[in-house]
Design an enzyme around this catalytic site. Structure first.
Site, PDB file in Angstrom:
ATOM      1  N   ARG A  64       0.846  -1.210   0.000  1.00 54.33           N
ATOM      2  CA  ARG A  64       0.000   0.000   0.000  1.00 54.33           C
ATOM      3  C   ARG A  64       0.876   1.253   0.000  1.00 54.33           C
ATOM      4  O   ARG A  64       0.575   2.242  -0.662  1.00 54.33           O
ATOM      5  CB  ARG A  64      -0.889   0.021   1.251  1.00 54.33           C
ATOM      6  CG  ARG A  64      -2.046  -0.950   1.194  1.00 54.33           C
ATOM      7  CD  ARG A  64      -3.033  -0.689   2.340  1.00 54.33           C
ATOM      8  NE  ARG A  64      -4.009  -1.764   2.405  1.00 54.33           N
ATOM      9  CZ  ARG A  64      -5.105  -1.851   1.652  1.00 54.33           C
ATOM     10  NH1 ARG A  64      -5.374  -0.918   0.777  1.00 54.33           N
ATOM     11  NH2 ARG A  64      -5.921  -2.870   1.779  1.00 54.33           N
ATOM     12  N   ARG A  90      -9.619   2.576  -2.242  1.00 50.06           N
ATOM     13  CA  ARG A  90      -8.398   2.046  -1.640  1.00 50.06           C
ATOM     14  C   ARG A  90      -8.202   2.689  -0.276  1.00 50.06           C
ATOM     15  O   ARG A  90      -8.467   3.895  -0.108  1.00 50.06           O
ATOM     16  CB  ARG A  90      -7.166   2.383  -2.498  1.00 50.06           C
ATOM     17  CG  ARG A  90      -7.190   1.829  -3.888  1.00 50.06           C
ATOM     18  CD  ARG A  90      -7.176   0.323  -3.945  1.00 50.06           C
ATOM     19  NE  ARG A  90      -6.015  -0.276  -3.301  1.00 50.06           N
ATOM     20  CZ  ARG A  90      -5.921  -1.587  -3.034  1.00 50.06           C
ATOM     21  NH1 ARG A  90      -6.897  -2.412  -3.352  1.00 50.06           N
ATOM     22  NH2 ARG A  90      -4.850  -2.055  -2.455  1.00 50.06           N
ATOM     23  N   ILE A  91      -7.743   1.896   0.671  1.00 56.99           N
ATOM     24  CA  ILE A  91      -7.394   2.451   1.976  1.00 56.99           C
ATOM     25  C   ILE A  91      -6.035   3.123   1.845  1.00 56.99           C
ATOM     26  O   ILE A  91      -5.083   2.522   1.332  1.00 56.99           O
ATOM     27  CB  ILE A  91      -7.365   1.336   3.045  1.00 56.99           C
ATOM     28  CG1 ILE A  91      -8.788   0.806   3.256  1.00 56.99           C
ATOM     29  CG2 ILE A  91      -6.767   1.850   4.351  1.00 56.99           C
ATOM     30  CD1 ILE A  91      -8.864  -0.406   4.165  1.00 56.99           C
ATOM     31  N   LEU A  92      -5.972   4.374   2.261  1.00 59.53           N
ATOM     32  CA  LEU A  92      -4.736   5.144   2.107  1.00 59.53           C
ATOM     33  C   LEU A  92      -3.890   5.082   3.376  1.00 59.53           C
ATOM     34  O   LEU A  92      -4.420   5.015   4.486  1.00 59.53           O
ATOM     35  CB  LEU A  92      -5.077   6.598   1.770  1.00 59.53           C
ATOM     36  CG  LEU A  92      -5.713   6.779   0.380  1.00 59.53           C
ATOM     37  CD1 LEU A  92      -6.381   8.141   0.261  1.00 59.53           C
ATOM     38  CD2 LEU A  92      -4.675   6.590  -0.720  1.00 59.53           C
ATOM     39  N   HIS A 108     -18.428   9.624   1.900  1.00 60.78           N
ATOM     40  CA  HIS A 108     -18.707   8.266   2.368  1.00 60.78           C
ATOM     41  C   HIS A 108     -20.216   8.076   2.428  1.00 60.78           C
ATOM     42  O   HIS A 108     -20.919   8.911   3.011  1.00 60.78           O
ATOM     43  CB  HIS A 108     -18.077   8.050   3.758  1.00 60.78           C
ATOM     44  CG  HIS A 108     -18.322   6.666   4.263  1.00 60.78           C
ATOM     45  ND1 HIS A 108     -17.633   5.577   3.770  1.00 60.78           N
ATOM     46  CD2 HIS A 108     -19.206   6.182   5.165  1.00 60.78           C
ATOM     47  CE1 HIS A 108     -18.076   4.487   4.369  1.00 60.78           C
ATOM     48  NE2 HIS A 108     -19.031   4.826   5.215  1.00 60.78           N
ATOM     49  N   ASP A 144     -12.477   6.507   7.396  1.00 68.63           N
ATOM     50  CA  ASP A 144     -13.802   7.146   7.420  1.00 68.63           C
ATOM     51  C   ASP A 144     -14.051   7.879   8.740  1.00 68.63           C
ATOM     52  O   ASP A 144     -15.206   8.067   9.150  1.00 68.63           O
ATOM     53  CB  ASP A 144     -14.922   6.114   7.169  1.00 68.63           C
ATOM     54  CG  ASP A 144     -14.776   5.440   5.810  1.00 68.63           C
ATOM     55  OD1 ASP A 144     -14.324   6.110   4.870  1.00 68.63           O
ATOM     56  OD2 ASP A 144     -15.105   4.243   5.711  1.00 68.63           O
TER      57      ASP A 144
END
Ligand code: GAR
Length: 214
Positions: A64, A90-92, A108, A144
């Site tokens: 990542r 994608r999770i940053l 979101h 989030d």
């Protein structure tokens, strides 16, 4: 204001932002669109509007962090004042969030802090909620979990399924994302140590109700 938009799919929020810029509702321009997926519809919206766009495929990177560094490098030439995640799935990591914190927004599809993560509409239906919605928030390292800016509530109808609900929620997203972007581009919205502020005032924990502004 130079705006960069990151997408993964249909790009209906990207299209709403492009249109709001060209209609003069946002004091800025979408200067660059990045997608982590090739061939998605959102890239066609960028092409149609003559906006530079690139695919940075996450599958080409070993971690990542390596992917996030490639995103940072790709954004650098356009010197974005604001980076907007619009259906970017994608999770940053801090490698990306660090350089852009305070000028990084996400949308979101839930009334945060309810339902971070995936399948938000189905979870709202399963819980028997009376309403669903969407929230624009500043991005921090908590998934989030960054300070909310503005939310739109959408009543859940008896016959709703996740798809019908998603369609109505998205129609509201196309209103609240340009609103939040314009607040930012006009210098009214900022992330401070106390949270998000509009016109210098700290926003409520859940953000502002769009019904008071639209
Ligand atoms: C939007 O509904 C957005 O809220 C959601 O993806 C959709 C993208 O639609 N984002 C997330 O779920 C992020 N976790 P779009 O590509 O048509 O703008």
């Amino acid at each position: 204001m130079n705006i960069a938009v990151l997408i993964s799919g249909a790009g209906s929020n990207l299209k709403a932002l492009i249109d709001a810029c060209s209609d003069g509702h946002i004091d800025g321009r979408v200067a660059l669109v990045l997608s982590n997926r090739p061939g998605v519809e959102g890239l066609r919206h960028a092409d149609s509007a003559g906006i530079a766009n690139r695919v940075i495929d996450h599958r080409a990177y070993a971690s990542r962090e390596a992917f996030d560094c490639a995103l940072v490098d790709a954004l650098a030439p356009c010197k974005p004042d604001l980076v907007i995640l619009a259906g970017f799935m994608r999770i940053l990591t801090p490698e990306f969030i660090g350089p852009f914190e305070g000028r990084l927004l996400n949308i979101h599809p839930s009334l945060l802090p309810k339902y971070p993560g995936l399948n938000t509409h189905q979870r709202a239906l399963d819980a028997g909620d009376a309403e669903a919605g969407s929230t624009v928030h500043f991005v921090t390292e908590e998934l989030d979990g960054g300070p909310p800016v503005v939310f739109a509530r959408v009543p859940i109808d008896p016959g709703d399924d996740a798809d019908s609900l998603a369609r109505r929620v998205q129609a509201r997203e196309h209103q609240i994302y340009p609103l939040a972007a314009q607040w930012y581009c006009s210098g009214r919205l900022a992330l401070t140590n106390d949270g998000a502020r509009l016109d210098g005032r700290v926003l409520p924990a859940g953000g502002l109700d769009a019904d008071d502004y639209l």
